[in-house]
Motif scaffolding. Structure first.
Motif, PDB file in Angstrom:
ATOM      1  N   ASP B 640       0.718  -1.130  -0.083  1.00 40.93           N
ATOM      2  CA  ASP B 640      -0.109   0.170   0.066  1.00 40.93           C
ATOM      3  C   ASP B 640       1.064   1.181  -0.175  1.00 40.93           C
ATOM      4  N   PRO B 641       1.013   1.894  -1.112  1.00 31.00           N
ATOM      5  CA  PRO B 641       1.841   2.972  -1.357  1.00 31.00           C
ATOM      6  C   PRO B 641       1.763   4.334  -0.405  1.00 31.00           C
ATOM      7  N   GLU B 642       0.307   4.322   0.216  1.00 24.39           N
ATOM      8  CA  GLU B 642       0.281   5.528   1.056  1.00 24.39           C
ATOM      9  C   GLU B 642       0.667   5.345   2.650  1.00 24.39           C
ATOM     10  N   THR B 643       0.670   3.886   2.969  1.00 25.68           N
ATOM     11  CA  THR B 643       0.902   3.617   4.463  1.00 25.68           C
ATOM     12  C   THR B 643       2.244   2.697   4.459  1.00 25.68           C
ATOM     13  N   VAL B 645       2.545  -0.191   4.245  1.00 29.57           N
ATOM     14  CA  VAL B 645       1.896  -1.588   4.804  1.00 29.57           C
ATOM     15  C   VAL B 645       1.798  -2.453   3.430  1.00 29.57           C
ATOM     16  N   PRO B 770       6.687  -1.043   8.010  1.00 27.75           N
ATOM     17  CA  PRO B 770       5.939  -0.277   7.098  1.00 27.75           C
ATOM     18  C   PRO B 770       6.548   0.770   6.743  1.00 27.75           C
ATOM     19  N   GLU B 771       7.088   1.564   7.686  1.00 30.72           N
ATOM     20  CA  GLU B 771       7.727   2.957   7.630  1.00 30.72           C
ATOM     21  C   GLU B 771       8.824   2.843   6.682  1.00 30.72           C
ATOM     22  N   LEU B 774       7.674   2.988   3.457  1.00 30.26           N
ATOM     23  CA  LEU B 774       7.195   4.353   3.167  1.00 30.26           C
ATOM     24  C   LEU B 774       8.049   5.527   2.895  1.00 30.26           C
ATOM     25  N   GLN B 778       9.147   7.781  -0.308  1.00 30.29           N
ATOM     26  CA  GLN B 778       9.238   9.256  -0.106  1.00 30.29           C
ATOM     27  C   GLN B 778      10.630   9.735  -0.844  1.00 30.29           C
TER      28      GLN B 778
END
Lengths: 329, 823
Positions: B640-643, B645, B770-771, B774, B778
């Motif tokens: 999930d590219p937004e989180t 996860v 997950p971070e 992320l 970014q």
């Protein structure tokens, strides 16, 4: 070394009044339990050793979900599984049932109650491990030192304490404008959910307005948000038996493609569920769409102050807010 | 032959097997007792007059013990006895080169959780309260929290031994011509990779009960994977003749390497039982298990490899830095293992391995499933993925084109057996439709491939000796019951079933006819224990030999009785009969009667010693094995590219098992490895909090609890498709290789590679939170290198490399790495 429960006197009162009397009698030496999910952890770690444990789980008056016309009343010892499965709540407030379904694991939801879920203590690992931090009555915040591990900790309102609310149902209840009914020595008071949770600036030793002797008896949700659109999402390290790194709860009413009313709250970012008022403000009266999504993403984490290891929560909040907005289209 | 077994619901179809029982799914021999609760684990044992013991553990990470005050504890009703370090002054440790542990700290504590004293009481509650009441006064010492700190701070030393300052062990081994290898490369890749430490998380906490028997005799029941080594350590610490000590390994509720060291609590209960003349029991709390640890070493690695255009490797230089924790444990072996099995999968002509292990003030690291191998394997497999990308070769092709040949000898002198890695790769590629889907899935979805290889039993024992590594005794009598005695320890992996089925297969009887007596140092012949994936190989060989000897004895008697040739006799269906006419024969129990009448009381033995490995250099003792298992996995993720996860949706895994003795048990081992591997890849970390200096610089476990030590749950588990590849290795009993550890190895790198395929982000470390994904996304959005991972590798002086000649010196005596290291 610990991991072993101390002995205590267990009371099983037959009525709320009796429970209140016991709570009053034992004061700081007493401890109210229902599901016991948070309490037993504390007892086993031996960091909390109450003399009297008052179990209110058996009080029928505090159990069940009722439709009272203008609001739905949820007894404080109603289990999270019962909430998740309740038809009335599913119909009126799917936001709450969605949040309840994300708590911990099925076994814990079978025993854990909604009252316990909103009243539970923070999960800060330093505090939980018995360090004499501010919250525990000491004079340091161990989670906010240069070497501290604070990936799970706060972005906001970290005044001497960087702990966050672990509750999944908390943000949902704040969004839904729920009211908490608290009984003390036979006297009843009503506190809005948003005021129920308190930050370290108010009292660093507590997470809620509940003081020794208080019993949370009921949670009322006004029908105002019944049938509104909703969004709930919880980001955690694993998909079960875990606390939120960041969660988001939103209810919104849409009229003619425009947002007529909306409330958004985040969990896991400060000591209390955080209302995202800037997001709400930019949404109200506006058309749902890509522009709203973009703005929500940009402002959601406004004012956030990251610690050493929780920077990731800032883009996460933005992206979750954007996703919540997107869900309305 | 590849058998595709899709889990979990599909029925396992046994193909036509040359065996009667082996190769066909059967119910494990200890299964019924386990599911009905009849199995008695160490904590289930109760004896009359038993006392309960608790350990007082250090609350500071590094300190001198100034004073221990028992007065409050001793005044409690029910407290019987206390014990301190000087009551058990002799050191112990699993490896002869690092016997650096004491049952209770003598004068120094080295990590939070290091046992300082013990209390025995009439009830567990009182023992617990008394242990909490013991006051220990410490004089704190500076603490070391990481490999880098150990490197920078040689004094004060955590131990008074070791290669240098706070570095416990340094290794530098050169095989082949490194400079020439790199010169001939078309592409040289460098990677710095970090693998976080994690722990076993066996569901059963360690427990031990010691029972005094007669004069100066004690029996210790323990949840241990290595009863023989515990026996040796107890002999040393209790200062008793080995014949006075009996160790019984109870069924282990999981081990994964966490119960393969001799432990403090075992010494303490044995001493108390002897001193008090009454049984003494201890059960560790979950928190204490996190302090016992012996889990995966955190390892920082630097990998530099030369590749030709076709993807073949010309040379590799691997440097590893292990954070060992406070004691030696298996650490010297772990250090070697971070380099030893780097050569077993793909051809690598020139190889330079440098490894170092540091002492730090944290719970000791040791062997966890895969022992020292998952870390460099993770580095190698993501490194190869990058090379494939760089060279424009499909990652599966690159691997298939460069496989190590069967029966070859690697650059570091490991002798290969059968190699089914090609079939493993082909099976998982076919299953996952790799060719059609790799690199072509929509953004956010990806596939990753990785491989691995593992020992089928360590070639050398822990301590130097010329005796067999495994022994089996068989007793037969007129009842028809066959009793099998072996020192092996059942830790849930199914070793009892393997032992029983091999004997039953050879004698043509049912599993129900077999009675096992295992893991008992008084009653059973020595087996070294359940570690290094050695049981099926070594116990299997010993059982096979003992059973064949029993069969031959019986055949001889039956042949004489029936006046037929012994060679023509068949043992099957609980009968012994002639192959030419099955009607001519008798039941198995009648056959035993005939044999007993002819030869007297019947008993046979079997034993096994692995073949001598070809390596003759110092350090050659780590890595050899009779043969090696192979695995390949394809992992499918959705990010999930937004989180950040990500979900692991599907794992296809092929494992070269030689022969699947029991396909269902093998499947369980593979799936268990996938689960454990995903935990290590996605979330598990045994990490420590450093307090600021003014607050004592203490190093405490982040949160020693099952809740806060994040391990995957049901919802995190993907669908798994398993392919058992059978290469029937003649070096192994019935051709069976290991399956307990190998299938773990490809999982972590396959997840990292799949994330790259999904979103183009390289995460060069585990766990992949997950971070991190992320953060990589970014970086990518900002046009920077989408890579998340460790920075520079520290400057470590590994010492002069030992240059190992390419020619084998046959006349050179076997150099034992443990014996050599000692002087």
């Amino acid at each position: 070394m610990t991991d072993y429960m101390h002995s205590f006197d267990l009371f099983e009162p037959a009525s709320v009044e009796e429970a209140a009397q016991l709570a009053d009698k034992y004061g700081k030496d007493g401890w109210i339990i229902a599901g016991g999910k948070d309490s037993f952890d504390w007892f086993k770690d031996r960091h909390k050793r109450p003399q009297a444990v008052i179990n209110i789980a058996g009080l029928k008056q505090l159990h069940g979900v009722k439709d009272n016309g203008d609001h739905v009343a949820i007894g404080a010892v109603t289990t999270l599984t019962e909430i998740e499965d309740n038809k009335l709540l599913q119909k009126n407030f799917p936001l709450l049932t969605a949040a309840a379904a994300k708590v911990a694991s099925p076994q814990i939801r079978n025993a854990g109650t909604i009252g316990g879920n909103v009243s539970q203590d923070t999960r800060c690992s330093y505090y939980r491990d018995g360090f004499p931090c501010y919250r525990a009555g000491g004079n340091t915040c161990y989670a906010n030192t240069p070497t501290a591990m604070n990936r799970e900790h706060a972005l906001y309102d970290a005044i001497r304490c960087v702990a966050v609310t672990p509750s999944d149902t908390g943000p949902a209840l704040v969004a839904l404008e729920a009211e908490m009914i608290i009984s003390r020595k036979g006297k009843i008071r009503t506190v809005p959910a948003e005021k129920f949770f308190i930050g370290p600036a108010v009292d660093i030793t507590r997470m809620t307005v509940l003081e020794k002797g208080d019993i949370l008896t009921e949670i009322r949700i006004p029908k105002k948000w019944s049938g509104a659109k909703h969004y709930f999402e919880k980001i955690a390290d694993r998909q079960t038996w875990d606390f939120a790194l960041v969660s988001i709860a939103m209810v919104a009413k849409i009229t003619g493609g425009k947002v007529s009313d909306v409330r958004v709250a985040c969990g896991g970012v400060q000591c209390t569920p955080r209302r995202l008022t800037t997001v709400e403000d930019l949404m109200k009266g506006e058309n749902v769409g890509a522009e709203m999504e973009r703005l929500a993403k940009r402002v959601a984490a406004q004012g956030a102050k990251a610690l050493n290891y929780n920077h990731f929560k800032i883009p996460l909040m933005g992206n979750l807010a954007a996703r919540a907005v997107r869900s309305l289209t | 032959m590849a058998r595709a077994i899709k889990s979990p619901s599909d029925e396992v179809v046994a193909e036509k097997s040359r065996y009667r029982l082996i190769g066909t799914p059967f119910r494990r021999v200890d299964g019924r007792a386990k599911v009905t609760g009849d199995t008695r684990f160490a904590d289930d044992l109760r004896f009359p007059r038993m006392v309960y013991v608790k350990l007082v553990r250090s609350t500071v990470p590094h300190a001198k013990i100034k004073h221990i005050d028992f007065s409050a504890a001793e005044s409690m009703t029910g407290v019987i006895d206390t014990l301190v370090g000087k009551d058990l002054p002799d050191p112990f440790g699993i490896l002869p080169v690092s016997e650096d542990e004491h049952a209770l700290a003598i004068d120094t504590v080295r990590f939070v959780g290091d046992p300082v004293a013990a209390v025995a009481a009439l009830t567990e509650d009182v023992a617990h309260a008394a242990a909490l009441a013991v006051q220990v006064e410490y004089e704190e010492l500076p603490t070391i929290s990481s490999f880098n700190e150990a490197l920078k701070i040689p004094e004060p030393r955590i131990h008074e031994y070791g290669d240098e300052g706070n570095l416990h062990k340094k290794v530098s081994l050169q095989f082949g011509d490194i400079a020439e290898g790199f010169e001939s490369a078309d592409l040289v890749l460098e990677d710095t990779v970090y693998y976080e430490g994690n722990t076993h998380l066996a569901i059963e906490q360690h427990a031990a009960v010691a029972v005094p028997e007669g004069e100066d005799r004690v029996t210790v029941y323990s949840s241990t994977q290595t009863p023989h080594y515990v026996h040796r350590a107890l002999t040393k610490v209790l200062d008793l003749e080995p014949s006075r000590i009996r160790v019984v390994s109870c069924s282990n509720g999981g081990g994964f390497g966490g119960k393969s060291d001799p432990f403090n609590h075992e010494m303490v209960v044995a001493k108390l039982a002897l001193r008090l003349g009454r049984p003494a029991k201890i059960t560790l709390s979950r928190e204490e298990v996190f302090y016992c640890h012996r889990g995966r070493h955190p390892v920082l690695m630097h990998l530099r490899t030369g590749f030709r255009k076709d993807g073949s490797m010309t040379a590799q230089h691997l440097r590893t830095a292990l954070d060992g924790g406070a004691f030696g444990s298996y650490g010297v072996a772990s250090t070697y293992y971070t380099g030893a099995l780097q050569t077993t999968t793909y051809q690598l002509p020139n190889y330079w391995f440098e490894g170092a292990r540091a002492f730090t003030n944290k719970p000791p690291c040791g062997p966890k499933r895969g022992h020292g191998t998952p870390q460099p394997r993770f580095a190698l497999e993501i490194h190869l993925d990058k090379a494939a990308k760089e060279l424009g070769i499909d990652p599966a092709e690159l691997r298939l084109n460069n496989l190590q040949p069967e029966n070859s000898v690697t650059a570091n002198w490991l002798k290969m057996g059968t190699i089914g890695l090609d079939q493993c790769i082909e099976a998982v590629c076919k299953g996952s439709r790799w060719k059609e889907r790799y690199g072509k899935l929509p953004e956010g979805k990806g596939l990753g491939l990785a491989c691995g290889s593992y020992l089928c039993g360590a070639g050398l024992p822990i301590y130097w000796n010329h005796m067999p590594q495994s022994g089996v005794q068989i007793k037969l009598d007129r009842s028809g019951c066959v009793a099998v005695f072996c020192g092996e320890a059942e830790i849930g992996q199914g070793s009892d079933s393997v032992l029983a089925v091999i004997v039953a297969e050879v004698l043509g009887i049912d599993l129900a006819d077999i009675r096992l007596c295992v893991g008992d140092t008084d009653l059973t012949p020595v087996d070294l224990g359940s570690y290094s994936s050695r049981v099926t190989m070594m116990v299997g060989h010993a059982a096979l030999q003992a059973a064949e000897r029993a069969r031959d004895t019986i055949a001889k008697a039956v042949a004489e009785h029936l006046q037929v040739p012994a060679e023509g006799l068949v043992f099957a269906d609980r009968r012994v009969f002639t192959a030419s006419d099955p009607e001519i024969g008798m039941s198995f129990s009648e056959a035993v009667v005939v044999a007993e009448a002819l030869f007297g009381t019947l008993g046979t033995t079997g034993s096994y010693t692995p073949p001598r490995a070809p390596g003759r250099y110092r350090g050659a003792g780590v890595g050899p094995s009779p043969t090696y298992s192979y695995s390949a996995a394809v992992v499918e993720v959705e990010v999930d590219p937004e989180t950040g996860v990500y979900d692991v949706n599907h794992v296809w895994i092929g494992h070269d098992i030689g022969t699947a003795i029991n396909p269902v048990l093998a499947l369980g081992q593979v799936e268990g490895s996938v689960y454990m591997g995903l935990g290590e890849a996605m979330m598990e970390e045994q990490v420590f909090r450093r307090l600021p200096k003014r607050l004592s610089s203490a190093l405490v476990h982040k949160m020693p609890s099952l809740l806060e030590y994040k391990s995957p749950g049901f919802h995190d588990m993907p669908e798994i498709t398993t392919y058992l590849i059978e290469t029937d290795d003649e070096r192994a009993p019935m051709g069976a290789k290991e399956v307990g550890q190998g299938p773990l190895l490809p999982i972590m790198p396959a997840v990292a590679n799949a994330i790259f395929d999904a979103v183009g982000v390289r995460v060069d470390q585990v766990p992949i939170h997950p971070e991190l994904v992320l953060k990589g996304l970014q970086e990518k959005a900002k046009g920077r290198l989408p890579r998340v991972g460790p920075g520079r590798f520290p400057d470590v002086d590994y010492g002069e490399p030992l240059v190992v000649p390419k020619q084998l010196c046959a006349q050179h005596p076997v150099v034992n790495w443990l014996a050599v290291d000692r002087d």
